[in-house]
Scaffold this active site. Structure first.
Site, short mmCIF file in Angstrom:
data_model
loop_
_atom_site.label_atom_id
_atom_site.label_comp_id
_atom_site.label_asym_id
_atom_site.label_seq_id
_atom_site.Cartn_x
_atom_site.Cartn_y
_atom_site.Cartn_z
N GLY A 196 0.80 -5.21 0.86
CA GLY A 196 -0.31 -5.40 -0.09
C GLY A 196 0.12 -6.09 -1.38
O GLY A 196 -0.70 -6.73 -2.05
N GLU A 232 0.06 -9.65 -0.59
CA GLU A 232 -1.35 -10.04 -0.44
C GLU A 232 -2.04 -10.20 -1.80
O GLU A 232 -2.85 -11.11 -1.98
CB GLU A 232 -2.08 -9.00 0.42
CG GLU A 232 -1.65 -9.11 1.89
CD GLU A 232 -2.15 -7.95 2.73
OE1 GLU A 232 -1.79 -6.79 2.41
OE2 GLU A 232 -2.87 -8.18 3.71
N ALA A 246 0.86 -1.17 0.00
CA ALA A 246 0.00 0.00 0.00
C ALA A 246 0.90 1.23 0.00
O ALA A 246 2.07 1.16 0.38
CB ALA A 246 -0.87 -0.01 1.24
N GLU A 265 4.25 -5.09 7.59
CA GLU A 265 3.38 -4.11 8.24
C GLU A 265 3.71 -3.91 9.72
O GLU A 265 3.59 -2.81 10.26
CB GLU A 265 1.90 -4.52 8.12
CG GLU A 265 1.33 -4.39 6.71
CD GLU A 265 1.51 -5.64 5.86
OE1 GLU A 265 2.34 -6.50 6.22
OE2 GLU A 265 0.84 -5.75 4.83
N1 COA Z 1 4.56 3.32 -0.31
C1 COA Z 1 4.97 4.51 -0.75
N2 COA Z 1 6.19 4.73 -1.27
C2 COA Z 1 7.02 3.68 -1.35
C3 COA Z 1 6.66 2.40 -0.90
C4 COA Z 1 5.36 2.24 -0.38
N3 COA Z 1 4.91 1.05 0.04
N4 COA Z 1 7.71 1.57 -1.10
C5 COA Z 1 8.68 2.29 -1.65
N5 COA Z 1 8.28 3.58 -1.80
C6 COA Z 1 9.03 4.69 -2.38
C7 COA Z 1 10.12 5.19 -1.44
O1 COA Z 1 9.58 6.09 -0.49
C8 COA Z 1 11.06 5.85 -2.42
O2 COA Z 1 10.54 7.09 -2.78
P1 COA Z 1 11.55 8.38 -2.93
O3 COA Z 1 12.45 8.00 -4.08
O4 COA Z 1 10.63 9.50 -3.24
O5 COA Z 1 12.28 8.46 -1.64
C9 COA Z 1 10.96 4.95 -3.65
O6 COA Z 1 9.75 4.23 -3.52
C10 COA Z 1 12.10 3.94 -3.75
O7 COA Z 1 12.17 3.22 -2.53
P2 COA Z 1 13.49 3.17 -1.58
O8 COA Z 1 13.03 2.91 -0.19
O9 COA Z 1 14.35 4.35 -1.82
O10 COA Z 1 14.20 1.88 -2.21
P3 COA Z 1 15.14 0.86 -1.43
O11 COA Z 1 15.72 -0.02 -2.49
O12 COA Z 1 16.06 1.54 -0.49
O13 COA Z 1 14.14 -0.04 -0.53
C11 COA Z 1 12.12 -1.27 -0.07
C12 COA Z 1 13.13 -0.81 -1.15
C13 COA Z 1 10.98 -1.98 -0.80
C14 COA Z 1 12.81 -2.25 0.88
C15 COA Z 1 11.61 -0.04 0.73
O14 COA Z 1 11.17 0.93 -0.20
C16 COA Z 1 10.46 -0.36 1.65
O15 COA Z 1 10.67 -0.90 2.73
N6 COA Z 1 9.22 -0.03 1.23
C17 COA Z 1 8.05 -0.21 2.05
C18 COA Z 1 7.58 -1.64 2.01
C19 COA Z 1 6.42 -1.85 2.97
O16 COA Z 1 6.53 -1.69 4.16
N7 COA Z 1 5.25 -2.23 2.40
C20 COA Z 1 4.07 -2.49 3.15
C21 COA Z 1 3.24 -1.27 3.23
S1 COA Z 1 1.78 -1.50 4.23
#
Ligand code: COA
Length: 255
Positions: free
Chosen positions: A108, A111, A63, A131
């Site tokens: 998500g 999911e 999400a 989450e």
């Molecule tokens: N929602 C909104 N934005 C997200 C996102 C999410 N679920 N996942 C990644 N992004 C965005 C980041 O904020 C970043 O944006 P920016 O460039 O404006 O800063 C961009 O996507 C790239 O992500 P980044 O975190 O810089 O890449 P990374 O390689 O360092 O890490 C992940 C990748 C997937 C490990 C990390 O982005 C992450 O933990 N995302 C969240 C995953 C999560 O918790 N999902 C469940 C949500 S309920």
């Protein structure tokens, strides 16, 4: 539009295209996906639907956390319903759905993959329900479907810890059907195979298989028997059985 839908033969590929945030699903994007899959569910030209993500890095990173951060409890409840509408559609639409997981499938994203009938992973795929690290819980079916797919002990470990796993571990715990590169080719190959089968047989097998882990076992077996009998009134059953006897390939029409 952040959703691309392409059709090759009877196989539709739906691509979430928001790579700048690793294909995270905003409410708007969720709405677009729901509309796309509702359209495919009603389209007789589509036999199988594949879900994947644009770019090299992500299937769906979950999400949209920036949007989540603004929600009240009531808004969050609706957001959960919204995502559950899509996961329920993927799980119950009357044709097979396949997730081609080409990178992060977190929250998500995991999911939505779990709601599909089959899952294929690239060697770079990463699955998880992180989450808990945000102080929240999976809200689009993760507390239920992960246990149904992988067993309760594994599901509890993954949702309690938020641990992210790779494709090989996902294969070992039964979360995916296979690991292959390029994963979309692998998914298309299986989708094309399924699209050559009887749509009626696939539809009723999906309905019956979805009952396998719930409800009353005897009633479910009765339903299988009833459906087995009913199917003998279909042209597809006649064609399949006759083609075998006549030593030729069957041509199924979904009637
Ligand atoms: N929602 C909104 N934005 C997200 C996102 C999410 N679920 N996942 C990644 N992004 C965005 C980041 O904020 C970043 O944006 P920016 O460039 O404006 O800063 C961009 O996507 C790239 O992500 P980044 O975190 O810089 O890449 P990374 O390689 O360092 O890490 C992940 C990748 C997937 C490990 C990390 O982005 C992450 O933990 N995302 C969240 C995953 C999560 O918790 N999902 C469940 C949500 S309920």
């Amino acid at each position: 539009m952040s959703i691309d839908v392409s059709m090759q033969g009877r196989v539709a590929v739906v691509t979430v295209n928001r790579p700048e945030v690793l294909n995270a699903l905003s409410s708007e994007l969720l709405e677009e996906l729901l509309a796309a899959f509702r359209g495919l569910a009603d389209d007789d030209e589509c036999g199988v639907a594949v879900l994947t993500g644009a770019g090299e890095r992500a299937f769906i990173a979950g999400a949209d956390i920036a949007e989540l951060a603004t929600k009240t409890p009531l808004m969050a409840r609706r957001y959960s319903e919204h995502g559950q509408d899509l996961s329920h559609l993927l799980e119950t639409m009357r044709k097979p759905t396949i997730a081609a997981v080409n990178g992060y499938a977190l929250g998500g994203g995991c999911e939505m993959a779990l709601a599909c009938d089959l899952r294929f992973a690239s060697t770079t795929a990463r699955f998880g329900q992180p989450e808990v690290n945000l102080g929240i819980i999976p809200g689009w079916g993760g507390t239920q479907r992960l246990a149904r797919v992988c067993g309760l002990g594994i599901a509890k470990e993954l949702i309690f810890t938020g641990r992210v796993i790779g494709g090989e571990e996902a294969l070992r715990i039964g979360l995916v059907n296979a690991v292959a590169d390029p994963v979309l080719d692998r998914a298309r190959e299986t989708a094309t195979l399924l699209a050559s089968k009887s749509p009626i047989a696939l539809r009723v097998m999906k309905e019956l298989a979805n009952r396998a882990l719930g409800g009353d076992h005897s009633a479910n077996l009765d339903a299988e028997g009833d459906t087995f009998g009913e199917l003998f009134s279909s042209d597809d059953a006649k064609e399949g059985l006759t083609a075998f006897v006549e030593k030729r390939e069957p041509v199924f029409r979904g009637t």
